[in-house]
Design a protein around this motif. Structure first.
Motif, PDB file in Angstrom:
ATOM      1  N   TYR A   1      -1.984   2.658  -2.145  1.00 28.46           N
ATOM      2  CA  TYR A   1      -3.135   3.125  -2.902  1.00 28.46           C
ATOM      3  C   TYR A   1      -3.783   4.315  -2.193  1.00 28.46           C
ATOM      4  O   TYR A   1      -4.767   4.151  -1.451  1.00 28.46           O
ATOM      5  CB  TYR A   1      -4.140   1.979  -3.089  1.00 28.46           C
ATOM      6  CG  TYR A   1      -3.508   0.728  -3.637  1.00 28.46           C
ATOM      7  CD1 TYR A   1      -3.279   0.578  -5.002  1.00 28.46           C
ATOM      8  CD2 TYR A   1      -3.089  -0.302  -2.773  1.00 28.46           C
ATOM      9  CE1 TYR A   1      -2.665  -0.569  -5.499  1.00 28.46           C
ATOM     10  CE2 TYR A   1      -2.478  -1.445  -3.266  1.00 28.46           C
ATOM     11  CZ  TYR A   1      -2.273  -1.566  -4.629  1.00 28.46           C
ATOM     12  OH  TYR A   1      -1.664  -2.685  -5.127  1.00 28.46           O
ATOM     13  N   PRO A   2      -3.254   5.507  -2.341  1.00 31.65           N
ATOM     14  CA  PRO A   2      -3.714   6.675  -1.559  1.00 31.65           C
ATOM     15  C   PRO A   2      -5.177   7.024  -1.795  1.00 31.65           C
ATOM     16  O   PRO A   2      -5.857   7.443  -0.862  1.00 31.65           O
ATOM     17  CB  PRO A   2      -2.777   7.800  -2.021  1.00 31.65           C
ATOM     18  CG  PRO A   2      -2.230   7.347  -3.341  1.00 31.65           C
ATOM     19  CD  PRO A   2      -2.153   5.863  -3.263  1.00 31.65           C
TER      20      PRO A   2
ATOM     21  N   GLN B   1      -1.735   3.621  -7.931  1.00 31.25           N
ATOM     22  CA  GLN B   1      -0.746   3.523  -6.866  1.00 31.25           C
ATOM     23  C   GLN B   1      -0.084   4.870  -6.589  1.00 31.25           C
ATOM     24  O   GLN B   1      -0.009   5.741  -7.451  1.00 31.25           O
ATOM     25  CB  GLN B   1       0.328   2.485  -7.225  1.00 31.25           C
ATOM     26  CG  GLN B   1      -0.199   1.059  -7.214  1.00 31.25           C
ATOM     27  CD  GLN B   1       0.894   0.051  -7.505  1.00 31.25           C
ATOM     28  OE1 GLN B   1       1.897   0.377  -8.126  1.00 31.25           O
ATOM     29  NE2 GLN B   1       0.696  -1.179  -7.065  1.00 31.25           N
ATOM     30  N   ASP B   2       0.435   4.984  -5.378  1.00 33.55           N
ATOM     31  CA  ASP B   2       1.160   6.185  -4.969  1.00 33.55           C
ATOM     32  C   ASP B   2       2.426   6.325  -5.817  1.00 33.55           C
ATOM     33  O   ASP B   2       3.115   5.339  -6.102  1.00 33.55           O
ATOM     34  CB  ASP B   2       1.514   6.077  -3.484  1.00 33.55           C
ATOM     35  CG  ASP B   2       2.193   7.324  -2.972  1.00 33.55           C
ATOM     36  OD1 ASP B   2       1.512   8.340  -2.807  1.00 33.55           O
ATOM     37  OD2 ASP B   2       3.419   7.277  -2.757  1.00 33.55           O
ATOM     38  N   SER B   3       2.737   7.549  -6.209  1.00 34.44           N
ATOM     39  CA  SER B   3       3.915   7.789  -7.059  1.00 34.44           C
ATOM     40  C   SER B   3       5.195   7.349  -6.362  1.00 34.44           C
ATOM     41  O   SER B   3       6.154   6.908  -7.019  1.00 34.44           O
ATOM     42  CB  SER B   3       3.994   9.272  -7.434  1.00 34.44           C
ATOM     43  OG  SER B   3       4.074  10.084  -6.277  1.00 34.44           O
ATOM     44  N   LYS B   4       5.228   7.445  -5.035  1.00 30.20           N
ATOM     45  CA  LYS B   4       6.426   7.013  -4.312  1.00 30.20           C
ATOM     46  C   LYS B   4       6.614   5.507  -4.432  1.00 30.20           C
ATOM     47  O   LYS B   4       7.741   5.023  -4.554  1.00 30.20           O
ATOM     48  CB  LYS B   4       6.320   7.423  -2.841  1.00 30.20           C
ATOM     49  CG  LYS B   4       6.362   8.924  -2.607  1.00 30.20           C
ATOM     50  CD  LYS B   4       6.250   9.233  -1.121  1.00 30.20           C
ATOM     51  CE  LYS B   4       6.272  10.745  -0.879  1.00 30.20           C
ATOM     52  NZ  LYS B   4       6.116  11.065   0.564  1.00 30.20           N
TER      53      LYS B   4
ATOM     54  N   GLU C   1      -1.381   1.500   2.000  1.00 29.14           N
ATOM     55  CA  GLU C   1      -0.255   2.433   1.834  1.00 29.14           C
ATOM     56  C   GLU C   1       0.043   2.731   0.362  1.00 29.14           C
ATOM     57  O   GLU C   1       0.331   3.872  -0.012  1.00 29.14           O
ATOM     58  CB  GLU C   1       0.998   1.841   2.495  1.00 29.14           C
ATOM     59  CG  GLU C   1       2.248   2.700   2.323  1.00 29.14           C
ATOM     60  CD  GLU C   1       3.493   2.017   2.844  1.00 29.14           C
ATOM     61  OE1 GLU C   1       4.543   2.674   2.904  1.00 29.14           O
ATOM     62  OE2 GLU C   1       3.421   0.816   3.196  1.00 29.14           O
TER      63      GLU C   1
END
Length: 628
Positions: free
Chosen positions: A446-447, A597-600, A444
């Motif tokens: 690491y898109p 990592q995902d920005s969120k 989740e």
């Protein structure tokens, strides 16, 4: 109350830091009232300042009014804070109204919308009462031009947000000229404070409706537990606060309908003293409870932070995280796909893989049983008789043509081919959804890595699906080409059907219910079962095909699901892991890119850290005050 002021300062600081968003309830005096009830006049009189007025809702955002006394004018100051604006100095009391209007427009727009984002106004001046109050928009039921249609619901929800905590003291502003029981502000406060134990009523505009006021405030028909204070609103004719207070005193001393009201229930000075005392009683002893609430909130936020993936600062960290995630994915897929263990996802039925596959395979077996010849349909018997007629001369007259048997078996296989292929399509589609779902859960944060794993999973599953379809097609080809069985149920089924038909004939039954293994249907004997000739031979061939179809269906209902289960398990549990380990990345640099990592997630980690920092500072602040 000088010993209370430091506690009030601490509570005000906690409030401005947004600590209430962490379910930390800070004792607060909340000012509520219907629109045009005189709320602004009461606050102006208490603070000695001018607040925004106008048609409709003058207060459109919560106003946290912090009043603090000081010894001299030199120590006076006026500061405003809201959203991202910190400690904005206001030079003069004359500028307060304009500053509040500008801040309100920044927060809620220049129209008549409201917004639950507070403005904090800190006023320090001589003779000011040490009070902190929250002023809220006045309650209105009918929107005026420019107001949203649901303005009542918006104001109501904002008021309930502030008055619901048991630590809140409700300052209910009631105009003297109305029946108190009809005031919407009374109705709202009674929903959270039925006995009125934390409600104080301020009766305004007493000079406009003095008749009968004594009876209204002494009978207490609306259960105001903290009592009433009657005040005279300042008017434009009052040149100063001092003049307004003098005229208020004269009104209550001289007016025949008002002078009988007890002196402890009249006047702005009385109201100020009552509020200061209520606030003092309220804050004494509250700090230990607030400290415990902050500590609980801090523990909760730290637990949340522990569940958020840490930032990756080196290639070694990236490799370590990658290997850990790979193991987590393998373990979860093994539990779900091979072991049928749903303990990791007990409530997500979409991941209950073996149960869903069992449903698909059961339906597949049922669909096979519904296909093929129906003994009860005379038209199918006629079709077989026609095939016999077309194959005359191929065999001796008393032998059933083998070519007819082959054609009928092929026809049976053709009728179920799509059913078999569709099963592969459905199951592999579902299996792909499960794998992608698990990968999305594991990766989740690491898109890029998630997308790479999705691509590899789809690739390997498509390859396996191709070989599985080939297996199914090969099975069907064998069934088309070779008619073979050593299963004793073939002859047994034929014997049972014939026995049931003959028994019915001897008993002169017109209709029988066949129940032989999977063959369950009703027969009208004269229509379905011919007695002699080619029709009789066609019926006998039909019985043989039905019995043989039963065996074919049983073979396919076991072998195809078994192959699908095996192929998927081997692919998901073994091949996918090997493929992702070998092809997920080609170099440490590429892995670093994949592990971005995902920005969120990054934003969430930053926000959580900010909340943790705020809670830690707040905890130190409150603990220090308790120890002092």
């Amino acid at each position: 109350h000088s010993e209370i002021r430091p506690i009030l300062d601490v509570l005000d600081k906690l409030r401005t830091q947004g600590i209430t968003e962490e379910n930390v309830n800070i004792p607060t005096i909340v000012v509520v009232g219907d629109q045009s009830s005189g709320k602004s006049s009461v606050l102006e009189s208490l603070a000695g300042i001018t607040l925004p007025r106008g048609q409709g809702i003058a207060t459109r955002v919560p106003l946290i009014l912090r009043l603090q006394s000081c010894l001299s004018e030199q120590d006076s100051k006026i500061l405003m804070e809201y959203e991202n604006v910190k400690e904005m100095r206001i030079n003069s009391e004359d500028d307060i109204e304009a500053a509040i209007n500008a801040a309100t427009d920044d927060l809620a727009g220049s129209n008549k919308n409201i917004r639950n984002t507070p403005i904090s106004l800190h006023i320090r001046k001589p003779d000011a009462p040490d009070l902190t109050m929250v002023d809220l928009p006045g309650i209105t039921r009918v929107p005026v031009h420019g107001q949203p249609e649901n303005i009542y619901e918006q104001v109501r929800d904002m008021i309930m947000h502030y008055i619901k905590p048991e630590e809140s003291i409700i300052l209910n502003v009631l105009p003297a000229e109305v029946d108190f029981s009809t005031c919407e502000s009374i109705r709202l406060s009674q929903t959270v404070d039925k006995k009125g134990v934390r409600t104080l009523a301020v009766v305004t505009k007493v000079d406009k409706a003095p008749e009968g006021l004594f009876e209204k405030v002494t009978s207490d028909a609306v259960s105001i537990g903290l009592g009433y204070v009657c005040v005279r609103n300042r008017t434009p004719a009052d040149d100063s606060i001092a003049v307004a207070r003098c005229r208020e005193l004269e009104l209550f001393n001289d007016h025949p309908d008002l002078r009988n009201i007890d002196r402890s229930m009249v006047g702005i000075p009385t109201l100020a003293r009552r509020l200061v005392k209520i606030q003092s009683d309220m804050v004494r002893g509250c700090l230990p409870r607030i400290r415990d609430q902050i500590h609980e909130a801090l523990q909760k936020r730290r637990q949340e932070m522990s569940n958020v993936p840490r930032s990756i600062d080196s290639v070694n960290e990236a490799v370590a995280v990658f290997l850990r995630l790979q193991n987590e994915m393998l373990n979860m897929l093994t539990q779900v796909v091979r072991d049928g263990d749903f303990s990791l996802v007990p409530d997500d039925c979409t991941l209950h893989y073996t149960a869903r596959l069992h449903e698909e395979f059961t339906k597949f077996a049922e669909d096979l049983g519904k296909s093929g010849l129906r003994l009860s349909q005379p038209s199918q018997t006629d079709e077989i008789r026609q095939m016999f007629s077309e194959h005359q001369g191929v065999a001796l007259p008393d032998f059933l043509p083998h070519t007819v048997l082959h054609q009928l078996v092929k026809k049976q296989i053709d009728s179920i081919t799509q059913t078999c292929i569709f099963l592969v399509d459905r199951v592999f589609k579902y299996a792909a959804e499960v794998v992608l779902h698990v990968q999305s859960l594991i990766f989740e944060a690491y898109p890029h890595l998630r997308d790479r794993h999705h691509k590899l999973a789809i690739q390997v599953l498509n390859e396996t699906k191709t070989t599985t379809v080939e297996f199914v097609e090969r099975m069907l080809a064998k069934e088309r080409t070779v008619i073979f069985t050593t299963n004793a149920s073939y002859l047994d089924t034929i014997a049972k059907i014939n026995s049931a038909v003959e028994k019915a004939r001897r008993s002169n039954q017109a209709y029988i219910e066949l129940d032989v293994g999977p063959i369950r249907e009703g027969l009208i004997l004269n229509e379905a079962v011919p007695a002699t000739g080619w029709h009789r031979e066609a019926w006998e061939m039909k019985v043989r095909i039905a019995a043989y179809s039963k065996i074919m269906h049983e073979r396919l209902a076991d072998e195809i699901p078994l192959e699908i289960r095996y192929a998927l398990q081997r692919t998901i549990v073994n091949r996918l892991q090997e493929l992702t380990m070998m092809q997920a990345f080609s170099s440490p640099e590429e892995l670093g890119t994949l592990m971005q990592q995902d920005s969120k997630i990054i934003g969430r980690r930053v926000r959580l850290q900010q909340r943790i920092d705020t809670l830690e500072k707040s905890l130190m602040l409150v603990s220090g005050m308790i120890a002092a």
